[in-house]
Design a protein around this motif. Structure first.
Motif, PDB file in Angstrom:
ATOM      1  N   LEU A 157       0.819  -1.211   0.000  1.00  0.00           N
ATOM      2  CA  LEU A 157       0.000   0.000   0.000  1.00  0.00           C
ATOM      3  C   LEU A 157       0.853   1.262   0.000  1.00  0.00           C
ATOM      4  O   LEU A 157       0.545   2.229  -0.710  1.00  0.00           O
ATOM      5  CB  LEU A 157      -0.940  -0.019   1.205  1.00  0.00           C
ATOM      6  N   LEU A 158       1.934   1.267   0.778  1.00  0.00           N
ATOM      7  CA  LEU A 158       2.791   2.456   0.797  1.00  0.00           C
ATOM      8  C   LEU A 158       3.560   2.589  -0.518  1.00  0.00           C
ATOM      9  O   LEU A 158       3.777   3.699  -1.010  1.00  0.00           O
ATOM     10  CB  LEU A 158       3.752   2.386   1.985  1.00  0.00           C
ATOM     11  N   ASP A 159       3.962   1.469  -1.089  1.00  0.00           N
ATOM     12  CA  ASP A 159       4.655   1.501  -2.371  1.00  0.00           C
ATOM     13  C   ASP A 159       3.756   2.106  -3.457  1.00  0.00           C
ATOM     14  O   ASP A 159       4.196   2.925  -4.266  1.00  0.00           O
ATOM     15  CB  ASP A 159       5.063   0.079  -2.754  1.00  0.00           C
ATOM     16  N   ARG A 160       2.503   1.712  -3.469  1.00  0.00           N
ATOM     17  CA  ARG A 160       1.565   2.254  -4.461  1.00  0.00           C
ATOM     18  C   ARG A 160       1.259   3.730  -4.193  1.00  0.00           C
ATOM     19  O   ARG A 160       1.113   4.514  -5.132  1.00  0.00           O
ATOM     20  CB  ARG A 160       0.257   1.453  -4.448  1.00  0.00           C
ATOM     21  N   ALA A 161       1.157   4.125  -2.924  1.00  0.00           N
ATOM     22  CA  ALA A 161       0.890   5.525  -2.608  1.00  0.00           C
ATOM     23  C   ALA A 161       2.063   6.405  -3.022  1.00  0.00           C
ATOM     24  O   ALA A 161       1.881   7.483  -3.607  1.00  0.00           O
ATOM     25  CB  ALA A 161       0.601   5.684  -1.116  1.00  0.00           C
ATOM     26  N   VAL A 162       3.284   5.963  -2.740  1.00  0.00           N
ATOM     27  CA  VAL A 162       4.472   6.738  -3.097  1.00  0.00           C
ATOM     28  C   VAL A 162       4.596   6.847  -4.617  1.00  0.00           C
ATOM     29  O   VAL A 162       4.971   7.892  -5.157  1.00  0.00           O
ATOM     30  CB  VAL A 162       5.729   6.077  -2.493  1.00  0.00           C
ATOM     31  N   ALA A 163       4.244   5.757  -5.325  1.00  0.00           N
ATOM     32  CA  ALA A 163       4.341   5.754  -6.783  1.00  0.00           C
ATOM     33  C   ALA A 163       3.185   6.487  -7.444  1.00  0.00           C
ATOM     34  O   ALA A 163       3.237   6.764  -8.645  1.00  0.00           O
ATOM     35  CB  ALA A 163       4.399   4.315  -7.291  1.00  0.00           C
ATOM     36  N   GLY A 164       2.130   6.784  -6.689  1.00  0.00           N
ATOM     37  CA  GLY A 164       0.963   7.430  -7.283  1.00  0.00           C
ATOM     38  C   GLY A 164       0.174   6.506  -8.178  1.00  0.00           C
ATOM     39  O   GLY A 164      -0.473   6.953  -9.131  1.00  0.00           O
ATOM     40  N   GLU A 165       0.202   5.199  -7.896  1.00  0.00           N
ATOM     41  CA  GLU A 165      -0.466   4.198  -8.736  1.00  0.00           C
ATOM     42  C   GLU A 165      -1.559   3.487  -7.949  1.00  0.00           C
ATOM     43  O   GLU A 165      -1.669   2.263  -7.939  1.00  0.00           O
ATOM     44  CB  GLU A 165       0.559   3.210  -9.280  1.00  0.00           C
ATOM     45  N   ARG A 170      -8.592  -2.546  -6.082  1.00  0.00           N
ATOM     46  CA  ARG A 170      -7.432  -3.362  -5.704  1.00  0.00           C
ATOM     47  C   ARG A 170      -6.868  -2.954  -4.358  1.00  0.00           C
ATOM     48  O   ARG A 170      -6.659  -3.781  -3.463  1.00  0.00           O
ATOM     49  CB  ARG A 170      -6.348  -3.235  -6.779  1.00  0.00           C
ATOM     50  N   ASP A 171      -6.610  -1.670  -4.183  1.00  0.00           N
ATOM     51  CA  ASP A 171      -5.969  -1.222  -2.950  1.00  0.00           C
ATOM     52  C   ASP A 171      -6.970  -1.098  -1.809  1.00  0.00           C
ATOM     53  O   ASP A 171      -6.580  -1.159  -0.640  1.00  0.00           O
ATOM     54  CB  ASP A 171      -5.231   0.088  -3.204  1.00  0.00           C
ATOM     55  N   GLY A 172      -8.257  -0.936  -2.133  1.00  0.00           N
ATOM     56  CA  GLY A 172      -9.271  -1.019  -1.091  1.00  0.00           C
ATOM     57  C   GLY A 172      -9.321  -2.423  -0.497  1.00  0.00           C
ATOM     58  O   GLY A 172      -9.443  -2.592   0.715  1.00  0.00           O
ATOM     59  N   THR A 173      -9.191  -3.432  -1.358  1.00  0.00           N
ATOM     60  CA  THR A 173      -9.134  -4.815  -0.879  1.00  0.00           C
ATOM     61  C   THR A 173      -7.889  -5.052  -0.033  1.00  0.00           C
ATOM     62  O   THR A 173      -7.954  -5.682   1.033  1.00  0.00           O
ATOM     63  CB  THR A 173      -9.140  -5.779  -2.073  1.00  0.00           C
ATOM     64  N   ALA A 174      -6.749  -4.529  -0.499  1.00  0.00           N
ATOM     65  CA  ALA A 174      -5.506  -4.698   0.270  1.00  0.00           C
ATOM     66  C   ALA A 174      -5.605  -4.017   1.631  1.00  0.00           C
ATOM     67  O   ALA A 174      -5.156  -4.567   2.647  1.00  0.00           O
ATOM     68  CB  ALA A 174      -4.328  -4.130  -0.521  1.00  0.00           C
ATOM     69  N   LEU A 175      -6.196  -2.825   1.677  1.00  0.00           N
ATOM     70  CA  LEU A 175      -6.334  -2.117   2.952  1.00  0.00           C
ATOM     71  C   LEU A 175      -7.292  -2.860   3.876  1.00  0.00           C
ATOM     72  O   LEU A 175      -7.074  -2.925   5.094  1.00  0.00           O
ATOM     73  CB  LEU A 175      -6.819  -0.689   2.710  1.00  0.00           C
ATOM     74  N   THR A 189      -0.955   3.108   8.082  1.00  0.00           N
ATOM     75  CA  THR A 189      -0.844   3.135   6.626  1.00  0.00           C
ATOM     76  C   THR A 189      -1.676   4.260   6.039  1.00  0.00           C
ATOM     77  O   THR A 189      -1.229   4.962   5.122  1.00  0.00           O
ATOM     78  CB  THR A 189      -1.296   1.776   6.045  1.00  0.00           C
ATOM     79  N   VAL A 190      -2.884   4.439   6.546  1.00  0.00           N
ATOM     80  CA  VAL A 190      -3.734   5.536   6.066  1.00  0.00           C
ATOM     81  C   VAL A 190      -3.062   6.878   6.329  1.00  0.00           C
ATOM     82  O   VAL A 190      -3.020   7.755   5.454  1.00  0.00           O
ATOM     83  CB  VAL A 190      -5.121   5.475   6.735  1.00  0.00           C
ATOM     84  N   LEU A 191      -2.511   7.047   7.534  1.00  0.00           N
ATOM     85  CA  LEU A 191      -1.838   8.292   7.877  1.00  0.00           C
ATOM     86  C   LEU A 191      -0.634   8.539   6.974  1.00  0.00           C
ATOM     87  O   LEU A 191      -0.467   9.630   6.407  1.00  0.00           O
ATOM     88  CB  LEU A 191      -1.400   8.241   9.341  1.00  0.00           C
ATOM     89  N   VAL A 192       0.199   7.517   6.818  1.00  0.00           N
ATOM     90  CA  VAL A 192       1.432   7.662   6.043  1.00  0.00           C
ATOM     91  C   VAL A 192       1.125   7.838   4.555  1.00  0.00           C
ATOM     92  O   VAL A 192       1.753   8.658   3.872  1.00  0.00           O
ATOM     93  CB  VAL A 192       2.346   6.447   6.285  1.00  0.00           C
ATOM     94  N   ALA A 193       0.155   7.091   4.036  1.00  0.00           N
ATOM     95  CA  ALA A 193      -0.217   7.236   2.633  1.00  0.00           C
ATOM     96  C   ALA A 193      -0.758   8.635   2.355  1.00  0.00           C
ATOM     97  O   ALA A 193      -0.513   9.204   1.279  1.00  0.00           O
ATOM     98  CB  ALA A 193      -1.254   6.182   2.253  1.00  0.00           C
ATOM     99  N   THR A 194      -1.467   9.206   3.320  1.00  0.00           N
ATOM    100  CA  THR A 194      -1.966  10.578   3.161  1.00  0.00           C
ATOM    101  C   THR A 194      -0.815  11.563   3.008  1.00  0.00           C
ATOM    102  O   THR A 194      -0.862  12.476   2.175  1.00  0.00           O
ATOM    103  CB  THR A 194      -2.848  10.958   4.360  1.00  0.00           C
TER     104      THR A 194
END
Length: 521
Positions: A157-165, A170-175, A189-194
């Motif tokens: 999840l953090l990898d996708r957030a940092v990449a903007g992808e 998909r990521d709702g399921t992962a979360l 993860t929610v805090l850091v992804a924000t």
């Protein structure tokens, strides 16, 4: 940022996946466990998941905890870790085997995806994740097994957030899976992804991330809706945020930390993370990762003490230094991307605190099989970890009835049924979620079963519901003279059914959305 694997390259991951499966089986065969403070409950939860699954029941009630009176257990925790470890335990022969196998799969999971993505640079990122002092601390000091199991989902999840992808479904399921594995890590993860998304300043990706969060909340409504309602039944807040779990006592370099030596070492981990960022000049070409790392370290530092003292949901993280784990996962992806010799310098700094790490001693696996009685469980875990022989559940999972445990232990002894007067009884059925007793009483009597009083048990006498509250911390009923059938069956929290309806609706909406989008294309 490196790109995702292209179509046709998926076969490259199979040898690694096979090696990972073999490593998991090999780890299961090694009869030792880290003897950290949390291993006791995680081992018992896993064994109880095995017990429930072996009877064809979900582990919504753990029958052997609290001296065989039972516990609401992992329904008040993130249940996926003990559930998956329990499945593996059934396959491999014991709770410890299942936990070790799942830990190996969690540690190696990112490697398969990273190797497919960028080969040796991906392998370097994986090595920095697994060798991260924070990951090592989680497993080999605290033995926070579910937190460790959560690392692959945290990384993804953090990898996708940092990449903007980010993708909503998909990521709702992962979360959602991350929440069910370890809720505090999901909150971080929610805090850091924000923070990462704010650093990217990408409005479209932010909207997709918000949709992913909404989907995750819908998927897991069956878990968090009853959880919120049942927290008041077990004093959950007081157990989670008081005493040694008070967040302000656990900021890095706190004046009166709960564990002074660990707190000092963790403070050096924070310094090492900042040092790695400086050595790699991440603020120049890895702005989202740099923003995440600095934010996490600052929130874990004494500068944020006043924030942790506020009555906010942050208090449930308990340990501000937990934020160093997502920071370390993000940093593991930044170090291999640094230019020239800076990559090696960053990587070295990230793992440098391991030189000062003193792990907990290892303990023998007590060998908890699914058929073990509560007495056998108690003596086994006491011998291995000095845990309670009464196999009491974690403090945050103890309902009001737990206060009567000592008295009821004396009253019941090792028995399952207790009569207040003369009479005979026999057990017709004694399963995890369904117990039935046949009674032959010469006169009216109070009949009590070895089941901890909790609101979601349904009691019937000869098929008719028994009204009125229970007394003394256990489930029971006043039974007239004669021959009768007393049945106690788990009815469940009605909010669970509401949550399942919400989850089903969420899935339906996403399927309809995907279908409509495909038709437009």
């Amino acid at each position: 940022m490196t790109s995702l694997p292209q179509a046709g390259g998926s076969a490259r991951g199979w040898p690694l996946a096979l090696a990972l499966a073999l490593a998991a089986v090999g780890a299961a065969a090694i009869p030792i466990l880290p003897a950290g403070p949390d291993v006791y409950v995680h081992l018992l939860w896993t064994q109880q998941a095995m017990r429930c699954l072996g009877e064809g029941a979900l582990p919504v009630w753990l029958p052997d905890l609290n001296a065989g009176f039972g516990s609401p257990g992992v329904r008040l925790y993130s249940p996926l870790g003990p559930f998956l470890a329990g499945v593996l335990g059934l396959l491999l022969g014991g709770a410890g085997q299942g936990m070790r196998a799942l830990a190996v799969l969690a540690a190696g999971g990112p490697l398969v995806a990273l190797w497919r993505r960028s080969r040796w640079r991906g392998a370097a990122e994986w090595a920095l994740i697994v060798a991260s002092p924070l990951a090592v601390y989680s497993l080999f000091w605290r033995s926070a097994w579910s937190e460790y199991y959560a690392i692959p989902l945290l990384w993804w999840l953090l990898d996708r957030a940092v990449a903007g992808e980010v993708r909503a479904a998909r990521d709702g399921t992962a979360l959602a899976l991350l929440w069910l594995t370890h809720a505090p890590t999901a909150a971080m993860t929610v805090l850091v992804a924000t923070v990462a998304l704010a650093a990217r300043r990408d409005r479209r990706t932010t909207v997709r991330a918000a949709l992913a969060g909404t989907a995750a909340a819908g998927f897991t409504a069956w878990h968090w809706l009853p959880l919120l309602s049942e927290m008041r039944l077990v004093g959950n807040r007081e157990a989670l945020v008081g005493g040694i779990y008070e967040a302000a006592r656990n900021v890095l370099a706190a004046p009166a930390p709960a564990d002074a030596s660990a707190n000092t070492w963790l403070a050096w981990c924070g310094v090492a993370l900042l040092g790695a960022a400086v050595a790699g000049s991440w603020w120049r070409d890895q702005v989202p990762r740099f923003a995440v790392l600095v934010t996490c370290v600052l929130l874990a530092s004494p500068l944020a003490t006043s924030l942790w003292r506020m009555p906010t949901p942050l208090a449930y993280l308990q340990f501000p230094w937990r934020l160093l784990l997502p920071a370390a996962v993000v940093a593991a992806g930044a170090a291999p991307l640094a230019r020239g010799g800076r990559a090696a310098a960053s990587a070295a700094l990230l793992v440098a605190p391991l030189a000062l790490f003193a792990p907990q001693p290892l303990a023998p696996d007590p060998g908890l099989g699914r058929r073990a009685s509560w007495e056998e469980l108690g003596w086994a875990v006491q011998g291995a970890f000095e845990g309670s022989p009464w196999v009491v559940d974690a403090a945050q999972n103890r309902p009001e009835a737990f206060a009567h445990l000592g008295v009821n232990l004396d009253r019941f002894g090792h028995g399952r049924v207790l009569l207040s007067g003369a009479g005979d009884w026999s057990i017709e059925r004694w399963r995890v979620l369904d117990r039935e007793v046949v009674l032959d009483l010469p006169e009216p009597a109070r009949v009590e079963l070895r089941v901890l009083d909790y609101p979601f048990w349904e009691v019937t006498l000869d098929g008719a519901a028994v009204a009125g509250p229970n007394r003394g911390g256990v489930i029971g009923a006043d039974v007239p003279g004669g021959t009768h059938e007393l049945r106690v069956r788990w009815a469940g929290n009605p909010l669970s059914r509401v949550g399942w309806a919400v989850a089903t609706l969420t899935v339906a909406v996403l399927v309809l959305f995907a279908f409509a989008r495909r038709r437009r294309v």
